[in-house]
Design a protein around this motif. Structure first.
Motif, short mmCIF file in Angstrom:
data_model
loop_
_atom_site.label_atom_id
_atom_site.label_comp_id
_atom_site.label_asym_id
_atom_site.label_seq_id
_atom_site.Cartn_x
_atom_site.Cartn_y
_atom_site.Cartn_z
N GLU A 1 -2.52 -2.24 -41.59
CA GLU A 1 -3.68 -3.28 -41.57
C GLU A 1 -3.68 -3.96 -40.35
N ILE A 2 -2.64 -3.72 -39.31
CA ILE A 2 -2.68 -4.59 -38.05
C ILE A 2 -4.00 -3.86 -37.03
N ASP A 3 -4.65 -4.94 -36.52
CA ASP A 3 -5.77 -4.85 -35.84
C ASP A 3 -5.19 -4.40 -34.53
N PRO A 4 -5.62 -3.09 -34.13
CA PRO A 4 -5.04 -2.57 -32.91
C PRO A 4 -5.48 -3.20 -31.60
N VAL A 5 -6.36 -4.10 -31.55
CA VAL A 5 -6.75 -4.68 -30.59
C VAL A 5 -5.45 -5.76 -30.32
N LEU A 6 -4.75 -6.33 -31.27
CA LEU A 6 -3.68 -7.13 -31.01
C LEU A 6 -2.79 -6.45 -30.14
N LEU A 7 -2.46 -5.24 -30.78
CA LEU A 7 -1.22 -4.66 -30.05
C LEU A 7 -1.66 -4.09 -28.55
N LEU B 1 5.26 -7.86 -36.58
CA LEU B 1 6.26 -8.43 -37.60
C LEU B 1 5.64 -9.70 -38.13
N PRO B 2 5.13 -10.60 -37.14
CA PRO B 2 4.56 -11.75 -37.85
C PRO B 2 3.13 -11.68 -38.65
N HIS B 3 2.53 -10.54 -38.21
CA HIS B 3 1.30 -10.16 -39.09
C HIS B 3 1.62 -9.45 -40.50
N ARG C 1 1.37 -20.35 -44.95
CA ARG C 1 0.22 -20.84 -45.21
C ARG C 1 -1.10 -20.82 -44.09
N TRP C 2 -0.59 -20.42 -42.97
CA TRP C 2 -1.47 -19.91 -41.92
C TRP C 2 -2.28 -18.62 -42.31
#
Length: 256
Positions: free
Chosen positions: A142-148, A167-169, A246-247
């Motif tokens: 589910e991680i957005d590839p743009v983030l990586l 990991l935080p995601h 919470r974030w």
């Protein structure tokens, strides 16, 4: 706190309904003792040192099993989630092992490592590792590839991208898997104690209560304690998850 109070109200309502049902004769008391009798037995057991040692043994085995399951499931999920080829290669083995209930492995485990604490811990780890593993793998999908891509563009290597971005995601998903695994591990520990007739533990107490001239009040008191322990553990983890992530709830509401 409000949700905790609502949950407690629901439990009290259940016990009240239980008491009324038995006292009204809808359920014979030789099948199910009234809640008042079980409560009396339960309170008396809180002063029984041997019973409390059994409860501590069960909870300690549960805690160790959950910790080991986390130590196995999270790293394995990180590796499988970040290496698609490895995930595809391991899929058949995982899908073969995952449906096998831990209780079905009791004879094998008893033959190999005996019926002591190691047996219930091993089987609880086996039962609890799957939700952690699958939630970790799912989180990576589910991680957005743009983030990586953005992390790599700033010079982050693969390990840094996994540590500081992926990991935080994935953490909220992993924590959900841990919360599910906590309940499964508790069920597995008590079940193994009961089926394998462990020397000590809550499951052993329930077994002895059923064999000791049908002392159903003891059986139900042990069962109620198991249920209360599961409810308390889940409530604590839900509350911790809300505070820790919470974030994540904020991001979900913003996305809507």
């Amino acid at each position: 706190m409000l949700k905790f109070a609502k949950g407690l109200t629901g439990l009290l309502g259940f016990f009240l309904l239980w008491e009324i049902t038995v006292q009204a004769g809808v359920l014979p008391d030789y099948w199910v003792p009234p809640a008042s009798e079980v409560t009396t037995t339960f309170v008396s057991l809180l002063g029984d040192a041997e019973f409390l040692r059994g409860v501590v043994a069960t909870l300690l085995a549960w805690l160790i099993a959950l910790g080991v399951a986390i130590g196995i499931g999270v790293p394995a999920g990180l590796v499988l989630g970040s290496v698609p080829a490895l995930q595809s290669a391991a899929r058949a083995l995982i899908e073969f092992l995952r449906p096998i209930p831990a209780v079905a492995l009791i004879p094998l485990v008893m033959v190999t490592i005996g019926s002591g604490p190691d047996a219930k811990i091993t089987l609880a780890v086996y039962a609890a590792v799957w939700p952690i593993l699958f939630n970790t793998i799912y989180a990576f999908g589910e991680i957005d590839p743009v983030l990586l891509d953005s992390a790599r563009a700033t010079g982050a290597n693969r390990r840094q991208s996994l540590t500081w971005v992926a990991l935080p995601h994935a953490a909220p998903f992993i924590f959900t898997g841990i919360r599910v695994a906590a309940s499964i591990a508790l069920i597995a520990v008590i079940s193994v104690e009961y089926v394998a007739a462990s020397e000590i533990g809550l499951g052993r107490y329930i077994l002895e209560g059923g064999m000791n001239n049908g002392h159903l009040d003891q059986v139900m008191a042990g069962t109620v304690l198991a249920g209360l322990a599961g409810w308390a553990i889940n409530s604590a983890l839900v509350g911790s998850g809300r505070r820790l992530f919470r974030w994540a709830d904020t991001e979900e509401r913003a996305a809507r």
